[in-house]
Design a protein around this motif. Structure first.
Motif, PDB file in Angstrom:
ATOM      1  N   SER B  24       1.043  -1.480   0.149  1.00 48.20           N
ATOM      2  CA  SER B  24      -0.091  -0.217  -0.504  1.00 48.20           C
ATOM      3  C   SER B  24       1.119   1.456   0.213  1.00 48.20           C
ATOM      4  O   SER B  24       2.163   1.053   0.480  1.00 48.20           O
ATOM      5  N   TYR B  25       0.387   2.530  -0.488  1.00 42.70           N
ATOM      6  CA  TYR B  25       0.970   3.930  -0.812  1.00 42.70           C
ATOM      7  C   TYR B  25       0.403   4.592  -0.193  1.00 42.70           C
ATOM      8  O   TYR B  25      -0.624   4.665  -0.228  1.00 42.70           O
ATOM      9  N   LYS B  26       0.740   6.109  -0.102  1.00 42.07           N
ATOM     10  CA  LYS B  26       0.214   7.179  -0.287  1.00 42.07           C
ATOM     11  C   LYS B  26      -0.257   8.238  -0.959  1.00 42.07           C
ATOM     12  O   LYS B  26      -1.527   8.615  -1.203  1.00 42.07           O
ATOM     13  N   THR B  27       1.120   8.109  -1.649  1.00 46.52           N
ATOM     14  CA  THR B  27       0.859   9.856  -2.817  1.00 46.52           C
ATOM     15  C   THR B  27       0.857   9.528  -3.941  1.00 46.52           C
ATOM     16  O   THR B  27       0.976   7.777  -4.072  1.00 46.52           O
ATOM     17  N   SER B  28       0.444   9.839  -5.184  1.00 48.25           N
ATOM     18  CA  SER B  28       0.299   9.683  -6.597  1.00 48.25           C
ATOM     19  C   SER B  28       0.540   8.878  -6.912  1.00 48.25           C
ATOM     20  O   SER B  28       2.488   9.576  -6.823  1.00 48.25           O
ATOM     21  N   ILE B  29       1.501   8.526  -8.090  1.00 47.36           N
ATOM     22  CA  ILE B  29       2.031   7.325  -8.572  1.00 47.36           C
ATOM     23  C   ILE B  29       2.207   7.344 -10.291  1.00 47.36           C
ATOM     24  O   ILE B  29       1.601   7.813 -10.698  1.00 47.36           O
ATOM     25  N   ASN B  30       3.277   7.074 -10.682  1.00 50.00           N
ATOM     26  CA  ASN B  30       4.210   7.267 -11.952  1.00 50.00           C
ATOM     27  C   ASN B  30       3.836   5.183 -12.226  1.00 50.00           C
ATOM     28  O   ASN B  30       2.870   5.208 -13.504  1.00 50.00           O
ATOM     29  N   ASN B  31       4.161   4.825 -11.554  1.00 53.18           N
ATOM     30  CA  ASN B  31       4.808   3.820 -11.750  1.00 53.18           C
ATOM     31  C   ASN B  31       4.540   3.208 -10.184  1.00 53.18           C
ATOM     32  O   ASN B  31       4.891   3.401  -9.479  1.00 53.18           O
ATOM     33  N   LEU B  32       4.482   1.697 -10.206  1.00 55.70           N
ATOM     34  CA  LEU B  32       4.954   0.949  -9.042  1.00 55.70           C
ATOM     35  C   LEU B  32       5.883  -0.480  -9.740  1.00 55.70           C
ATOM     36  O   LEU B  32       5.586  -1.222 -10.549  1.00 55.70           O
ATOM     37  N   GLN B  33       6.719  -1.086  -8.898  1.00 59.11           N
ATOM     38  CA  GLN B  33       7.586  -1.895  -9.817  1.00 59.11           C
ATOM     39  C   GLN B  33       7.611  -2.540  -8.216  1.00 59.11           C
ATOM     40  O   GLN B  33       7.527  -2.363  -7.545  1.00 59.11           O
ATOM     41  N   ARG B  41      22.746 -10.141  -1.106  1.00 59.40           N
ATOM     42  CA  ARG B  41      22.756  -9.328  -2.806  1.00 59.40           C
ATOM     43  C   ARG B  41      22.568  -8.178  -2.929  1.00 59.40           C
ATOM     44  O   ARG B  41      21.617  -7.617  -1.966  1.00 59.40           O
ATOM     45  N   GLY B  42      21.968  -7.451  -3.779  1.00 64.61           N
ATOM     46  CA  GLY B  42      21.298  -6.253  -4.469  1.00 64.61           C
ATOM     47  C   GLY B  42      20.730  -6.465  -4.995  1.00 64.61           C
ATOM     48  O   GLY B  42      19.739  -7.526  -5.237  1.00 64.61           O
ATOM     49  N   LEU B  43      19.592  -5.513  -4.907  1.00 64.21           N
ATOM     50  CA  LEU B  43      17.728  -6.244  -5.405  1.00 64.21           C
ATOM     51  C   LEU B  43      18.259  -6.379  -6.552  1.00 64.21           C
ATOM     52  O   LEU B  43      18.681  -5.995  -8.300  1.00 64.21           O
ATOM     53  N   VAL B  44      17.082  -6.792  -7.533  1.00 66.81           N
ATOM     54  CA  VAL B  44      16.253  -7.373  -9.149  1.00 66.81           C
ATOM     55  C   VAL B  44      15.291  -7.001  -9.017  1.00 66.81           C
ATOM     56  O   VAL B  44      14.329  -7.246  -8.950  1.00 66.81           O
ATOM     57  N   HIS B  45      15.068  -6.424 -10.217  1.00 66.65           N
ATOM     58  CA  HIS B  45      13.950  -6.194 -10.720  1.00 66.65           C
ATOM     59  C   HIS B  45      13.330  -7.299 -11.666  1.00 66.65           C
ATOM     60  O   HIS B  45      13.492  -7.785 -11.816  1.00 66.65           O
ATOM     61  N   LEU B  46      12.095  -7.097 -11.206  1.00 67.33           N
ATOM     62  CA  LEU B  46      10.647  -8.386 -11.280  1.00 67.33           C
ATOM     63  C   LEU B  46      10.152  -7.837 -12.376  1.00 67.33           C
ATOM     64  O   LEU B  46       9.895  -8.046 -13.235  1.00 67.33           O
ATOM     65  N   ILE B  47       9.239  -6.645 -12.153  1.00 68.67           N
ATOM     66  CA  ILE B  47       7.936  -5.961 -12.883  1.00 68.67           C
ATOM     67  C   ILE B  47       7.772  -4.468 -12.919  1.00 68.67           C
ATOM     68  O   ILE B  47       8.056  -4.225 -11.057  1.00 68.67           O
ATOM     69  N   LEU B  48       7.616  -4.047 -13.823  1.00 67.57           N
ATOM     70  CA  LEU B  48       6.966  -2.423 -13.041  1.00 67.57           C
ATOM     71  C   LEU B  48       5.526  -2.442 -13.782  1.00 67.57           C
ATOM     72  O   LEU B  48       5.347  -3.058 -14.786  1.00 67.57           O
ATOM     73  N   ILE B  49       4.746  -1.994 -13.779  1.00 69.78           N
ATOM     74  CA  ILE B  49       3.664  -1.492 -13.899  1.00 69.78           C
ATOM     75  C   ILE B  49       2.710  -0.738 -13.506  1.00 69.78           C
ATOM     76  O   ILE B  49       3.153   0.259 -12.635  1.00 69.78           O
ATOM     77  N   ARG B  50       2.549   0.555 -14.649  1.00 69.28           N
ATOM     78  CA  ARG B  50       2.590   1.812 -14.830  1.00 69.28           C
ATOM     79  C   ARG B  50       0.938   2.185 -14.499  1.00 69.28           C
ATOM     80  O   ARG B  50       0.287   1.731 -14.457  1.00 69.28           O
ATOM     81  N   SER B  51       0.696   3.417 -13.739  1.00 69.90           N
ATOM     82  CA  SER B  51      -0.565   3.659 -13.305  1.00 69.90           C
ATOM     83  C   SER B  51      -1.480   3.303 -14.282  1.00 69.90           C
ATOM     84  O   SER B  51      -2.641   3.562 -13.406  1.00 69.90           O
ATOM     85  N   ASN B  52      -2.003   3.771 -15.222  1.00 68.24           N
ATOM     86  CA  ASN B  52      -2.619   3.507 -15.858  1.00 68.24           C
ATOM     87  C   ASN B  52      -3.375   1.670 -16.368  1.00 68.24           C
ATOM     88  O   ASN B  52      -4.031   2.067 -17.135  1.00 68.24           O
ATOM     89  N   GLU B  53      -2.594   1.203 -15.204  1.00 66.25           N
ATOM     90  CA  GLU B  53      -2.370  -0.367 -15.898  1.00 66.25           C
ATOM     91  C   GLU B  53      -3.419  -1.363 -14.799  1.00 66.25           C
ATOM     92  O   GLU B  53      -2.869  -0.585 -13.813  1.00 66.25           O
ATOM     93  N   ARG B  54      -3.647  -2.046 -15.190  1.00 70.58           N
ATOM     94  CA  ARG B  54      -4.401  -2.884 -13.954  1.00 70.58           C
ATOM     95  C   ARG B  54      -4.094  -3.636 -13.474  1.00 70.58           C
ATOM     96  O   ARG B  54      -3.450  -4.497 -12.103  1.00 70.58           O
ATOM     97  N   CYS B  89       8.673  -3.525  -2.746  1.00 68.84           N
ATOM     98  CA  CYS B  89       7.827  -2.522  -3.723  1.00 68.84           C
ATOM     99  C   CYS B  89       7.921  -1.501  -3.248  1.00 68.84           C
ATOM    100  O   CYS B  89       8.555  -0.585  -2.426  1.00 68.84           O
ATOM    101  N   ALA B  90       8.286  -0.808  -4.821  1.00 69.04           N
ATOM    102  CA  ALA B  90       9.035   0.564  -4.965  1.00 69.04           C
ATOM    103  C   ALA B  90       7.617   1.112  -5.720  1.00 69.04           C
ATOM    104  O   ALA B  90       7.472   1.222  -7.043  1.00 69.04           O
ATOM    105  N   THR B  91       7.330   2.975  -5.572  1.00 66.01           N
ATOM    106  CA  THR B  91       6.526   3.441  -6.676  1.00 66.01           C
ATOM    107  C   THR B  91       7.420   4.933  -7.346  1.00 66.01           C
ATOM    108  O   THR B  91       8.589   4.865  -6.078  1.00 66.01           O
TER     109      THR B  91
END
Lengths: 115, 114
Positions: B24-33, B41-54, B89-91
């Motif tokens: 869950s997040y608090k402010t408006s976003i462009n995407n969520l990853q 180890r370091g972090l590895v990107h899995l998936i990005l979803i844009r704010s206009n996608e469901r 998750c990352a906004t």
């Protein structure tokens, strides 16, 4: 494609000493980030560069932390003097960043222990 | 400051089961990853979803985004022992200048037992 390179991998120092971390981002990536990750927590953004300019350092403790990105490529993060609470993993990341928060590529991090 | 809050903090399942993590997040976003981090180890990107996608799929991963509720979920189907890791998750939002800004949550630690 080579990944984000960081060194050293581990560092142990005593409080009040100074320490520096180095990062080489993926070639062509304009944006470089330094994150601090305390054990059990998510990464916290310390500073963000676009090319060689700082765009966000709002959470960088500027009395002891400093960072630079010479020529818009490599970057160094320095802590002077270190405190016990600085013990954490310092992660460097880079991205192409076209203005809307693209995916980040992370290095393996530097694990810092301050005794 | 942390933007996302993840739930649960820890999850333990048997191999072959599905794992669901929420953010869950608090402010408006462009995407969520979503990112994965194996121990030490370091972090590895899995998936990005844009704010206009469901909804978005990638292999065994399914991500949903509900901007009205400011929440997202990550589903890993048919889990494997190798999926044992921390998931964050990352906004993404507009930052200063012409750059984006990515803020991470506290993470969910997933253990998949063989």
């Amino acid at each position: 494609e080579a990944g984000v390179a960081q060194s050293p991998r581990y560092k142990i120092i005593e409080k009040r000493q100074s320490v520096a971390f180095w990062c080489n981002p993926i070639s062509g990536h304009a944006t470089l980030y330094w994150y601090q990750q305390i054990l059990g927590q998510g990464p916290k953004l310390l500073i963000q560069f676009q090319n060689n300019g700082v765009v966000d350092d709002s959470q960088l403790p500027k009395d002891r932390f400093s960072a630079e990105r010479l020529k818009g490529v490599d970057s160094t993060l320095k802590i002077q003097p270190a405190k016990l609470e600085d013990s954490a993993v310092y992660l460097c990341a880079s991205s192409l960043d076209r203005g809307s928060g693209e995916k980040l590529f992370f290095g393996s991090g530097t694990q810092l222990s301050v005794l | 400051s942390q933007q996302g809050e993840e739930d649960p903090q820890a999850l333990s399942i048997q191999e072959g089961e599905n794992a669901t993590m929420n953010c869950s997040y608090k402010t408006s976003i462009n995407n969520l990853q979503w990112y994965r981090q194996n121990s030490g180890r370091g972090l590895v990107h899995l998936i990005l979803i844009r704010s206009n996608e469901r909804e978005k799929h990638s292999g065994r991963l399914r991500v949903t985004l509900d901007t009205s509720k400011k929440s997202s979920s990550l589903l890993i189907t048919a889990s494997r022992a190798a999926d044992t890791a921390s998931y964050f998750c990352a906004t993404g939002s507009h930052g200063s200048g012409n750059t984006g800004k990515l803020i991470f949550g506290q993470g969910t630690t997933l253990q998949v037992k063989p």
